[in-house]
Scaffold this motif. Structure first.
Motif, PDB file in Angstrom:
ATOM      1  N   GLN A   1      30.785 -19.451 -38.805  1.00  0.00           N
ATOM      2  CA  GLN A   1      30.960 -20.754 -39.458  1.00  0.00           C
ATOM      3  C   GLN A   1      32.171 -21.482 -38.891  1.00  0.00           C
ATOM      4  OE1 GLN A   1      32.189 -21.052 -43.769  1.00  0.00           O
ATOM      5  NE2 GLN A   1      30.074 -21.679 -43.984  1.00  0.00           N
ATOM      6  N   GLU A   2      33.257 -20.755 -38.656  1.00  0.00           N
ATOM      7  CA  GLU A   2      34.466 -21.370 -38.114  1.00  0.00           C
ATOM      8  C   GLU A   2      34.286 -21.752 -36.644  1.00  0.00           C
ATOM      9  OE1 GLU A   2      37.047 -22.409 -39.560  1.00  0.00           O
ATOM     10  OE2 GLU A   2      36.897 -21.485 -41.541  1.00  0.00           O
ATOM     11  N   ILE A   3      33.652 -20.871 -35.866  1.00  0.00           N
ATOM     12  CA  ILE A   3      33.458 -21.158 -34.435  1.00  0.00           C
ATOM     13  C   ILE A   3      32.556 -22.371 -34.248  1.00  0.00           C
ATOM     14  CG2 ILE A   3      32.471 -20.278 -32.273  1.00  0.00           C
ATOM     15  CD1 ILE A   3      33.408 -17.501 -33.093  1.00  0.00           C
ATOM     16  N   SER A   4      31.570 -22.491 -35.118  1.00  0.00           N
ATOM     17  CA  SER A   4      30.614 -23.594 -34.978  1.00  0.00           C
ATOM     18  C   SER A   4      31.254 -24.958 -35.187  1.00  0.00           C
ATOM     19  CB  SER A   4      29.451 -23.412 -35.962  1.00  0.00           C
ATOM     20  OG  SER A   4      29.909 -23.527 -37.303  1.00  0.00           O
ATOM     21  N   GLN A   5      32.494 -24.979 -35.723  1.00  0.00           N
ATOM     22  CA  GLN A   5      33.187 -26.257 -35.905  1.00  0.00           C
ATOM     23  C   GLN A   5      33.676 -26.836 -34.574  1.00  0.00           C
ATOM     24  OE1 GLN A   5      33.220 -27.634 -38.972  1.00  0.00           O
ATOM     25  NE2 GLN A   5      32.046 -25.808 -39.542  1.00  0.00           N
ATOM     26  N   LEU A   6      33.737 -25.983 -33.539  1.00  0.00           N
ATOM     27  CA  LEU A   6      34.144 -26.467 -32.223  1.00  0.00           C
ATOM     28  C   LEU A   6      33.073 -27.396 -31.658  1.00  0.00           C
ATOM     29  CD1 LEU A   6      35.674 -23.254 -30.625  1.00  0.00           C
ATOM     30  CD2 LEU A   6      36.843 -25.449 -30.829  1.00  0.00           C
ATOM     31  N   ASP A   7      33.493 -28.502 -31.119  1.00  0.00           N
ATOM     32  CA  ASP A   7      32.562 -29.525 -30.645  1.00  0.00           C
ATOM     33  C   ASP A   7      31.653 -29.018 -29.529  1.00  0.00           C
ATOM     34  OD1 ASP A   7      31.587 -32.196 -30.811  1.00  0.00           O
ATOM     35  OD2 ASP A   7      32.606 -32.615 -28.912  1.00  0.00           O
ATOM     36  N   GLY A   8      32.131 -28.076 -28.723  1.00  0.00           N
ATOM     37  CA  GLY A   8      31.352 -27.634 -27.578  1.00  0.00           C
ATOM     38  C   GLY A   8      30.371 -26.517 -27.868  1.00  0.00           C
ATOM     39  N   VAL A   9      30.265 -26.077 -29.125  1.00  0.00           N
ATOM     40  CA  VAL A   9      29.396 -24.937 -29.460  1.00  0.00           C
ATOM     41  C   VAL A   9      28.010 -25.419 -29.867  1.00  0.00           C
ATOM     42  CG1 VAL A   9      29.052 -22.998 -31.032  1.00  0.00           C
ATOM     43  CG2 VAL A   9      31.332 -23.486 -30.116  1.00  0.00           C
ATOM     44  N   ALA A  10      26.992 -24.973 -29.111  1.00  0.00           N
ATOM     45  CA  ALA A  10      25.608 -25.284 -29.474  1.00  0.00           C
ATOM     46  C   ALA A  10      25.044 -24.206 -30.390  1.00  0.00           C
ATOM     47  CB  ALA A  10      24.753 -25.401 -28.215  1.00  0.00           C
ATOM     48  N   ALA A  11      25.404 -22.960 -30.154  1.00  0.00           N
ATOM     49  CA  ALA A  11      24.949 -21.845 -30.982  1.00  0.00           C
ATOM     50  C   ALA A  11      25.951 -20.709 -30.844  1.00  0.00           C
ATOM     51  CB  ALA A  11      23.564 -21.377 -30.558  1.00  0.00           C
TER      52      ALA A  11
END
Length: 518
Positions: A435-445
């Motif tokens: 959930q926290e990593i997905s907040q990064l703009d460059g993360v698709a999955a």
């Protein structure tokens, strides 16, 4: 007055064990009778500041007598104790304080920055700081938060036993577990849960009144509290409290205090056996070594057998206070890899997806029943419903772990239905990290999996698909998580892939990821 809860335990020991040392720490020694006076003073001081039955009082700090003084004082008032993991980040502390509705926070002075930042925007109206050699000024303000020295707070009360009725069914502790949906759940442990768990430990582990338990694991974890601290005090034994684990010092303390009992995870015992002083250390006083989290590796088992020692392994969780099964030391070889037999007053069954009890050797979900099992989660009725199943013989806790029982009833853990990662005894649920990593703009999955680690058993690894037109590095991902999550939850490595393996419904196939990247 009719206090049937754990808050009355030390008072009852006041005369039964008068003059006997209850606790040893860097702060010195306390006998049961002297300790009972301090606990009564703290309870009276908290009551004078408005703490009433059912109110929540939180604690943030390392192993220290004040942790237990607070536990028993709060319990004697019929209030609820909320121990907090010192490794959490400020937003995680704030969530627990807000969710529990805690109004008082007791904290180690070493945790002051975390306590202050984590308290902002919560309902905490008083902060008391525990010090050992570090002076804490008299009452002052931390922003809008009144703060004072713990000793000043405790000594402001009278040594008067609270006149509050507490029943075994009353709530004693809210312990936050990592949430599978990204939000921690508050497991509601009653006085009865903790009492019956202590009965289990005393029965299966042979805790005696002359036991000296060296507590090297943090008491904010239910394993340390439930499997070591409370059973030892119930029997009138002695606790030696250490604020942190240092292998060389542990070996020294075992010899100095003639400790009979230590508890830890496989990594704990491995680091002790690898210490330069291992061969020369006199640990002949030890009678009980308990280990949880995972099975003891053969090389570690052999190192202790050379000193005439064997392990009592076990399996459990916060929701079982925490004991579910115990592998007696006599079976540490014959049943190596097993989590053991159900604890004496606890029942375990293995069921298939249809809810039918499995035959010996057949893998299914492990379910637990007994007076040590919680009945609900705090403020989470949907999680409560999802975590229990009602059968003809009562309610069973669905552990989410897969395993089987052999012909003799020994339980073996074979896999996890949930994706929980156990790293050095700490539970990590990937959903919160994802959930926290997905907040990064460059993360698709993103998916987080556990990978083997020689020291910690396993550690988290993030597998990421980067969005088109973006760039992302391992350093950026880890840097983004610093300060947002406890350090043990932050992935130790990051790998990038072009696509995620998915099911027909679109869910990520983590077994495939483990096979490729684990």
């Amino acid at each position: 007055m009719n206090n049937r809860g754990i808050g009355d335990w030390i008072h009852r020991r006041r005369i039964k064990s008068a003059g006997r040392v209850a606790v040893i720490s860097a702060a010195g020694e306390l006998t049961y009778d002297a300790w009972a006076d301090r606990i009564d003073r703290l309870a009276d001081a908290l009551a004078r500041r408005g703490v009433r039955q059912g109110d929540r009082v939180a604690y943030l700090g390392e192993n220290h007598p004040s942790f237990l003084e607070a536990l028993f004082a709060v319990g004697s008032l019929g209030a609820v104790f909320v121990p907090l993991n010192t490794r959490l980040a400020p937003p995680e502390i704030a969530f627990a304080l807000n969710d529990s509705g805690s109004t008082v926070l007791l904290a180690s002075v070493t945790m002051e920055p975390l306590a202050v930042s984590g308290s902002r925007g919560t309902g905490v109206g008083l902060l008391a700081l525990v010090q050992d050699g570090t002076p804490v000024p008299a009452e002052r303000q931390e922003g809008d938060l009144p703060a004072l020295a713990y000793e000043e707070l405790m000594l402001s009360g009278e040594p008067v036993r609270p006149d509050v009725a507490v029943d075994l069914e009353d709530l004693a502790i809210i312990l936050y577990t990592s949430g599978t949906t990204g939000k921690p759940k508050g497991a509601m442990l009653t006085h009865g849960n903790l009492t019956w768990n202590s009965f289990n430990v005393i029965t299966d582990f042979d805790i005696m009144s002359d036991s000296v338990a060296l507590m090297i694991a943090p008491m904010f974890h239910v394993a340390s509290l439930g499997m070591g601290v409370l059973p030892t005090l119930l029997k009138g034994g002695t606790l030696v409290l250490e604020p942190r684990f240092e292998p060389g010092r542990v070996l020294e303390l075992i010899e100095r205090h003639r400790a009979t009992f230590i508890s830890g995870v496989p990594t704990t015992y491995q680091l002790l056996a690898e210490h330069p002083n291992w061969e020369s250390a006199d640990i002949s006083s030890l009678r009980q070594l308990t280990c949880g989290g995972s099975a003891v590796p053969l090389r570690v088992l052999e190192a202790y057998e050379k000193k005439g020692l064997s392990f009592t392994n076990g399996y459990g969780m916060t929701e079982t206070s925490p004991g579910a099964t115990t592998l007696p030391a006599r079976y540490s070889r014959a049943k190596q890899g097993s989590a053991g037999l159900p604890q004496f007053h606890t029942f375990v069954r293995i069921v298939d997806p249809m809810g039918e009890v499995c035959a010996p050797g057949e893998v299914g979900e492990i379910q637990v029943q007994g007076p040590n099992v919680i009945k609900a989660y705090w403020n989470r009725p949907e999680a409560t419903v999802d975590s229990f199943v009602v059968a003809e013989d009562g309610s069973w806790l669905k552990t989410g772990d897969m395993g089987y029982q052999d012909e003799e009833g020994f339980v073996f853990i074979s896999d996890r239905l949930k994706d929980m990662i156990i790293s050095g005894g700490e539970n990590i649920y990937p959903a919160q990290v994802e959930q926290e990593i997905s907040q990064l703009d460059g993360v698709a999955a993103v998916a987080v999996i556990g990978v083997p680690d020689e020291k910690w058993g396993e550690v988290p690894r993030a597998v990421i698909v980067v969005r088109d037109g973006h760039e992302l590095t391992e350093e950026q991902v880890i840097g983004h998580l610093n300060g947002k999550l406890a350090r043990y939850k932050i992935p130790k490595s990051v790998v990038f892939t072009e696509e995620m393996p998915r099911t027909a419904s679109g869910k990520i196939r983590k077994p495939d990821l483990r096979k490729k990247f684990g």
